[in-house]
Design a protein around this motif. Sequence first.
Motif, PDB file in Angstrom:
ATOM      1  N   UNK A   1       1.766   1.264 -89.653  1.00 35.92           N
ATOM      2  CA  UNK A   1       0.715   0.269 -89.465  1.00 35.92           C
ATOM      3  C   UNK A   1       0.989  -0.894 -90.413  1.00 35.92           C
ATOM      4  N   UNK A   2       1.355  -2.042 -89.846  1.00 31.95           N
ATOM      5  CA  UNK A   2       1.694  -3.210 -90.649  1.00 31.95           C
ATOM      6  C   UNK A   2       0.543  -4.213 -90.605  1.00 31.95           C
ATOM      7  N   UNK A   3      -0.377  -4.054 -91.546  1.00 25.36           N
ATOM      8  CA  UNK A   3      -1.547  -4.923 -91.613  1.00 25.36           C
ATOM      9  C   UNK A   3      -1.190  -6.341 -92.033  1.00 25.36           C
ATOM     10  N   UNK A   4      -0.235  -6.465 -92.953  1.00 22.63           N
ATOM     11  CA  UNK A   4       0.076  -7.773 -93.519  1.00 22.63           C
ATOM     12  C   UNK A   4       1.319  -8.398 -92.900  1.00 22.63           C
ATOM     13  N   UNK A   5       1.595  -8.043 -91.645  1.00 20.63           N
ATOM     14  CA  UNK A   5       2.698  -8.657 -90.912  1.00 20.63           C
ATOM     15  C   UNK A   5       4.038  -8.164 -91.456  1.00 20.63           C
ATOM     16  N   UNK A   6       5.109  -8.647 -90.848  1.00 22.33           N
ATOM     17  CA  UNK A   6       6.464  -8.298 -91.248  1.00 22.33           C
ATOM     18  C   UNK A   6       7.032  -9.387 -92.143  1.00 22.33           C
ATOM     19  N   UNK A   7       8.142  -9.050 -92.806  1.00 22.92           N
ATOM     20  CA  UNK A   7       8.866 -10.088 -93.532  1.00 22.92           C
ATOM     21  C   UNK A   7       9.363 -11.127 -92.536  1.00 22.92           C
ATOM     22  N   UNK A   8       9.374 -12.381 -92.952  1.00 20.71           N
ATOM     23  CA  UNK A   8       9.701 -13.478 -92.035  1.00 20.71           C
ATOM     24  C   UNK A   8      11.063 -13.291 -91.386  1.00 20.71           C
ATOM     25  N   UNK A   9      12.045 -12.811 -92.165  1.00 17.78           N
ATOM     26  CA  UNK A   9      13.396 -12.687 -91.602  1.00 17.78           C
ATOM     27  C   UNK A   9      13.515 -11.559 -90.586  1.00 17.78           C
ATOM     28  N   UNK A  10      12.525 -10.654 -90.558  1.00 15.92           N
ATOM     29  CA  UNK A  10      12.609  -9.540 -89.623  1.00 15.92           C
ATOM     30  C   UNK A  10      11.819  -9.734 -88.351  1.00 15.92           C
ATOM     31  N   UNK A  11      11.066 -10.839 -88.247  1.00 19.21           N
ATOM     32  CA  UNK A  11      10.174 -11.014 -87.112  1.00 19.21           C
ATOM     33  C   UNK A  11      10.914 -11.262 -85.803  1.00 19.21           C
ATOM     34  N   UNK A  12      12.140 -11.755 -85.872  1.00 22.92           N
ATOM     35  CA  UNK A  12      12.909 -11.999 -84.650  1.00 22.92           C
ATOM     36  C   UNK A  12      13.782 -10.815 -84.276  1.00 22.92           C
ATOM     37  N   UNK A  13      13.802  -9.797 -85.105  1.00 23.44           N
ATOM     38  CA  UNK A  13      14.603  -8.600 -84.828  1.00 23.44           C
ATOM     39  C   UNK A  13      13.769  -7.657 -83.966  1.00 23.44           C
ATOM     40  N   UNK A  14      14.003  -7.672 -82.668  1.00 23.20           N
ATOM     41  CA  UNK A  14      13.193  -6.870 -81.748  1.00 23.20           C
ATOM     42  C   UNK A  14      13.308  -5.377 -82.052  1.00 23.20           C
ATOM     43  N   UNK A  15      14.484  -4.942 -82.478  1.00 25.78           N
ATOM     44  CA  UNK A  15      14.664  -3.512 -82.750  1.00 25.78           C
ATOM     45  C   UNK A  15      13.817  -3.062 -83.938  1.00 25.78           C
ATOM     46  N   UNK A  16      13.464  -4.004 -84.830  1.00 25.12           N
ATOM     47  CA  UNK A  16      12.623  -3.642 -85.969  1.00 25.12           C
ATOM     48  C   UNK A  16      11.243  -3.189 -85.513  1.00 25.12           C
ATOM     49  N   UNK A  17      10.777  -3.718 -84.394  1.00 26.15           N
ATOM     50  CA  UNK A  17       9.460  -3.344 -83.883  1.00 26.15           C
ATOM     51  C   UNK A  17       9.427  -1.899 -83.390  1.00 26.15           C
ATOM     52  N   UNK A  18      10.590  -1.346 -83.110  1.00 28.03           N
ATOM     53  CA  UNK A  18      10.646   0.036 -82.652  1.00 28.03           C
ATOM     54  C   UNK A  18      10.227   1.012 -83.751  1.00 28.03           C
ATOM     55  N   UNK A  19      10.241   0.523 -85.006  1.00 26.85           N
ATOM     56  CA  UNK A  19       9.893   1.382 -86.127  1.00 26.85           C
ATOM     57  C   UNK A  19       8.397   1.377 -86.417  1.00 26.85           C
ATOM     58  N   UNK A  20       7.649   0.497 -85.746  1.00 28.50           N
ATOM     59  CA  UNK A  20       6.244   0.317 -86.067  1.00 28.50           C
ATOM     60  C   UNK A  20       5.344   0.871 -84.960  1.00 28.50           C
ATOM     61  N   UNK A  21       4.100   1.111 -85.336  1.00 27.46           N
ATOM     62  CA  UNK A  21       3.044   1.406 -84.367  1.00 27.46           C
ATOM     63  C   UNK A  21       2.212   0.153 -84.129  1.00 27.46           C
ATOM     64  N   UNK A  22       1.947  -0.598 -85.185  1.00 26.40           N
ATOM     65  CA  UNK A  22       1.082  -1.773 -85.092  1.00 26.40           C
ATOM     66  C   UNK A  22       1.604  -2.879 -86.001  1.00 26.40           C
ATOM     67  N   UNK A  23       1.540  -4.105 -85.488  1.00 32.81           N
ATOM     68  CA  UNK A  23       1.825  -5.295 -86.284  1.00 32.81           C
ATOM     69  C   UNK A  23       0.658  -6.257 -86.088  1.00 32.81           C
TER      70      UNK A  23
END
Length: 396
Positions: free
Chosen positions: A352-374
């Motif tokens: 659960x990512x309440x405070x968003x992702x790091x800016x450099x990772x926001x365009x990495x679609x595969x990074x979202x596979x590790x999360x439940x919520x952004x």
Amino acid sequence: MKLGYIKAYVWLACVLVANVIVYTVVTLSRRPLSLQASGRAAFIGGHVRLWQPRDLRGLPLWELLMLSRDQLNKPMLQNTTAQLNLTLPGTCRESFHEASQSLADFSSYPGHLQAFVLSMHCRDYPLLVRPAEEEACPNGTQLLVAVKSQLANFDRRQAIRQTWGQTGQVGDVIVKTLFLLGRQDSGDGHPDLEALLELERQKNRDLLLWDFQDTFYNLSLKDILFLGWLRGHCPSAELIFLGDDDVFLRVDALVAYTGGLNAITRRGLFTGHVIRDAAPIHDCKHKYYIPKSFYQGTYPPYVGGGGILYSRDVATRLYEASCHLPLFPIDNIYLGICLRELGLVPQNHPGFWTFNMEAEGQEDLCAYKEFILVHHRTSQEIIRLWRSLHDPALAC
């Protein structure tokens, strides 16, 4: 001789008990009075002596309300709090003027916070818009997704319906999404959206709208109104996700996570991004401003904004706890207060990512596979993320 020994032992025991009593009374007179009932440990300010009720006048309003509540079960406190004269109004038609009069800086509160204080005693708001029971909770619904939205946020609700909020079967779990709303009157500067709302209601049949003013400081009210509604509806839903309308939720990941929980863990579940050791923000320009005259001390552990997953048994207990606790104007903190009252601790989940992702990772679609919520996603970003993550060409 034996009788003499017995008398000596009895005398020593009486002296020991008397010393313990004296020590306890002296210690209580010197220590700050804290709220210890039901596992609470919230400092309520000042060196309060039980025989000096005048010292209570410097306490913040919320703690005074807690003391007034506690006096019902603690006769020792009745004389202490009798002078506070904080009697909650008997009906929603009456304003809590006694509270405003006890706050010397009440006129400096933001308008919506003033409105919150004047109506914080009221929990009785009727549902103005609701779907039929079979539409609100189709037969066999196991995961109920409740999204807190505001009336004007048509685009956010529609983006969710088109993407992660689609009702139906996910894996082996039946999911239903509902949107939680309050009033936004045109007299308060909002546009008249009644006609659009009626079209949305007829087309989607997934709205719950209560007759209260939907403001930031009333989100905790929205939470408990939903918990009250849940008690009599959707009995098959074992798990509830409660979130905002600006999150991107991977429902498949949520279902996979809950599917791996055993029966014991599923009961008593309350999880998300846990925040600890937080304190009120006393900057009046800040979104989460809480005046010192209203509340001081630290907050209990709570799950941050964006989304919370909890089990039905916890939902029932949270509602019961809320009936005995004064409302607090920040929703996630209020649920944390209710949890503390129940002796429960929220469980942290790294997905659960309440405070968003790091800016450099926001365009990495595969990074979202590790999360439940952004959290903090626009309607356009939600749709774009959904399409990209469901693109067969995406290789992670």
